[in-house]
Design a protein around this motif. Structure first.
Motif, PDB file in Angstrom:
ATOM      1  N   ALA A  44       7.882 -10.803  46.369  1.00 31.30           N
ATOM      2  CA  ALA A  44       6.647 -11.445  46.832  1.00 31.30           C
ATOM      3  C   ALA A  44       5.552 -10.409  47.063  1.00 31.30           C
ATOM      4  CB  ALA A  44       6.902 -12.246  48.101  1.00 31.30           C
ATOM      5  N   CYS A  45       5.920  -9.269  47.646  1.00 34.39           N
ATOM      6  CA  CYS A  45       4.957  -8.203  47.905  1.00 34.39           C
ATOM      7  C   CYS A  45       4.415  -7.638  46.598  1.00 34.39           C
ATOM      8  CB  CYS A  45       5.619  -7.106  48.733  1.00 34.39           C
ATOM      9  SG  CYS A  45       4.509  -5.770  49.232  1.00 34.39           S
ATOM     10  N   ALA A  46       5.306  -7.396  45.640  1.00 31.43           N
ATOM     11  CA  ALA A  46       4.885  -6.855  44.342  1.00 31.43           C
ATOM     12  C   ALA A  46       4.010  -7.860  43.599  1.00 31.43           C
ATOM     13  CB  ALA A  46       6.106  -6.499  43.506  1.00 31.43           C
ATOM     14  N   LEU A  47       4.350  -9.145  43.699  1.00 37.17           N
ATOM     15  CA  LEU A  47       3.546 -10.181  43.049  1.00 37.17           C
ATOM     16  C   LEU A  47       2.169 -10.277  43.686  1.00 37.17           C
ATOM     17  CD1 LEU A  47       3.253 -12.526  41.055  1.00 37.17           C
ATOM     18  CD2 LEU A  47       4.299 -14.016  42.787  1.00 37.17           C
ATOM     19  N   GLU A  48       2.122 -10.189  45.011  1.00 43.33           N
ATOM     20  CA  GLU A  48       0.836 -10.239  45.706  1.00 43.33           C
ATOM     21  C   GLU A  48      -0.072  -9.096  45.247  1.00 43.33           C
ATOM     22  OE1 GLU A  48      -0.711 -10.812  50.291  1.00 43.33           O
ATOM     23  OE2 GLU A  48       0.931  -9.408  49.925  1.00 43.33           O
ATOM     24  N   GLN A  49       0.491  -7.895  45.117  1.00 43.02           N
ATOM     25  CA  GLN A  49      -0.289  -6.749  44.647  1.00 43.02           C
ATOM     26  C   GLN A  49      -0.770  -6.967  43.215  1.00 43.02           C
ATOM     27  OE1 GLN A  49       2.440  -3.497  45.253  1.00 43.02           O
ATOM     28  NE2 GLN A  49       1.921  -3.268  47.411  1.00 43.02           N
ATOM     29  N   HIS A  50       0.097  -7.520  42.373  1.00 47.56           N
ATOM     30  CA  HIS A  50      -0.275  -7.781  40.983  1.00 47.56           C
ATOM     31  C   HIS A  50      -1.394  -8.820  40.899  1.00 47.56           C
ATOM     32  CE1 HIS A  50       0.061  -8.034  36.681  1.00 47.56           C
ATOM     33  NE2 HIS A  50       0.416  -9.302  36.709  1.00 47.56           N
ATOM     34  N   LEU A  51      -1.295  -9.867  41.695  1.00 48.00           N
ATOM     35  CA  LEU A  51      -2.333 -10.904  41.698  1.00 48.00           C
ATOM     36  C   LEU A  51      -3.666 -10.338  42.192  1.00 48.00           C
ATOM     37  CD1 LEU A  51      -0.262 -13.931  43.072  1.00 48.00           C
ATOM     38  CD2 LEU A  51      -1.158 -13.655  40.743  1.00 48.00           C
ATOM     39  N   MET A  52      -3.617  -9.426  43.154  1.00 51.42           N
ATOM     40  CA  MET A  52      -4.836  -8.788  43.640  1.00 51.42           C
ATOM     41  C   MET A  52      -5.494  -7.992  42.509  1.00 51.42           C
ATOM     42  SD  MET A  52      -5.384  -6.022  46.739  1.00 51.42           S
ATOM     43  CE  MET A  52      -4.543  -4.732  45.807  1.00 51.42           C
ATOM     44  N   VAL A 188       8.419 -10.071  38.554  1.00 54.36           N
ATOM     45  CA  VAL A 188       6.983 -10.315  38.652  1.00 54.36           C
ATOM     46  C   VAL A 188       6.438 -10.813  37.321  1.00 54.36           C
ATOM     47  CG1 VAL A 188       4.718  -9.227  38.989  1.00 54.36           C
ATOM     48  CG2 VAL A 188       6.600  -8.720  40.564  1.00 54.36           C
ATOM     49  N   ARG A 189       6.908 -10.235  36.228  1.00 51.53           N
ATOM     50  CA  ARG A 189       6.462 -10.675  34.901  1.00 51.53           C
ATOM     51  C   ARG A 189       6.859 -12.121  34.637  1.00 51.53           C
ATOM     52  NH1 ARG A 189       9.131 -11.514  30.732  1.00 51.53           N
ATOM     53  NH2 ARG A 189      10.947 -10.331  31.479  1.00 51.53           N
ATOM     54  N   ILE A 190       8.086 -12.488  35.000  1.00 45.89           N
ATOM     55  CA  ILE A 190       8.567 -13.857  34.793  1.00 45.89           C
ATOM     56  C   ILE A 190       7.692 -14.855  35.554  1.00 45.89           C
ATOM     57  CG2 ILE A 190      10.461 -15.450  35.321  1.00 45.89           C
ATOM     58  CD1 ILE A 190      12.363 -13.039  34.790  1.00 45.89           C
ATOM     59  N   ILE A 191       7.383 -14.532  36.813  1.00 43.44           N
ATOM     60  CA  ILE A 191       6.567 -15.441  37.623  1.00 43.44           C
ATOM     61  C   ILE A 191       5.141 -15.493  37.094  1.00 43.44           C
ATOM     62  CG2 ILE A 191       5.676 -15.931  39.936  1.00 43.44           C
ATOM     63  CD1 ILE A 191       8.145 -14.406  41.025  1.00 43.44           C
TER      64      ILE A 191
END
Length: 201
Positions: A44-52, A188-191
């Protein structure tokens, strides 16, 4: 001082569609569920950073900002766990209604509680994506970064999910991540691919 002439007022509150058009994204809750140490918060943390980095409005809810604030009055018995998830469901619904991509990372062990959170979103016309962060018990026990499984096995922690309290895995999650097979980058890529394919980002 001259008065601004390009101010536009709208009667009533701002609609969800107006927010969506302004932010150029759709609100959605991504609900990570899985055993302790399965990788929920890390992903979740890595995804949040990627979305930012993608310039997307997102926010992560987890034990650090919920259990020590909104839900600090709750314990870990079954009734408290139910209320914990109920409140998180309500808060995540508000975030999704604001057109935020809300990431929730909680064990949320009971299917019924997760179903209630989903229904809250459905009733408001909001999207809910369940992500099963799946890792076998022997794998999460080997990881055990906080030593919680060891304490649970020794009887020092009561009602510990996966040991002395049940975990009910999702039957049909939108996304199923096997973290003993995929690393954080892959997850993260999958999501992200899922979100892109569905038009959320």
């Amino acid at each position: 001082m001259s008065m601004a002439t390009n101010i536009t007022f709208h009667p009533g509150s701002i609609s969800h569609s107006e927010r969506s058009q302004s932010l150029r994204q759709r609100g959605v809750t991504i609900w990570f569920t899985g055993l302790s140490a399965s990788g929920k918060s890390t992903i979740a943390c890595a995804l949040e950073q990627h979305l930012m980095h993608l310039k997307k409005f997102s926010y992560r809810l987890d034990g650090d900002n919920i259990r020590f604030g909104l839900n600090k009055d709750l314990g870990f018995d079954e009734k408290s766990r139910n209320e914990n998830i109920r409140r998180i469901g309500e808060v995540s619904r508000l975030f999704a209604d604001s057109c935020c991509i809300c990431l929730t990372a909680f064990i949320s062990p009971y299917r019924a509680d997760r179903a209630i959170a989903r229904e809250l979103h459905n009733e408001s016309g909001l999207e809910f994506i369940e992500v099963f962060v799946d890792a076998p018990l022997d794998v999460v026990e080997q990881r055990d970064p906080k030593g919680l499984y060891k304490k649970a096995r020794a009887g020092e922690i009561k009602d510990f999910t996966g040991i002395s309290a049940p975990y009910e895995p999702p039957v049909d999650p939108e996304i199923h991540l096997k973290t003993n097979e995929s690393d954080v980058t892959d997850c993260v890529r999958i999501i992200t691919d899922y979100l892109s394919g569905k038009g959320y980002i």
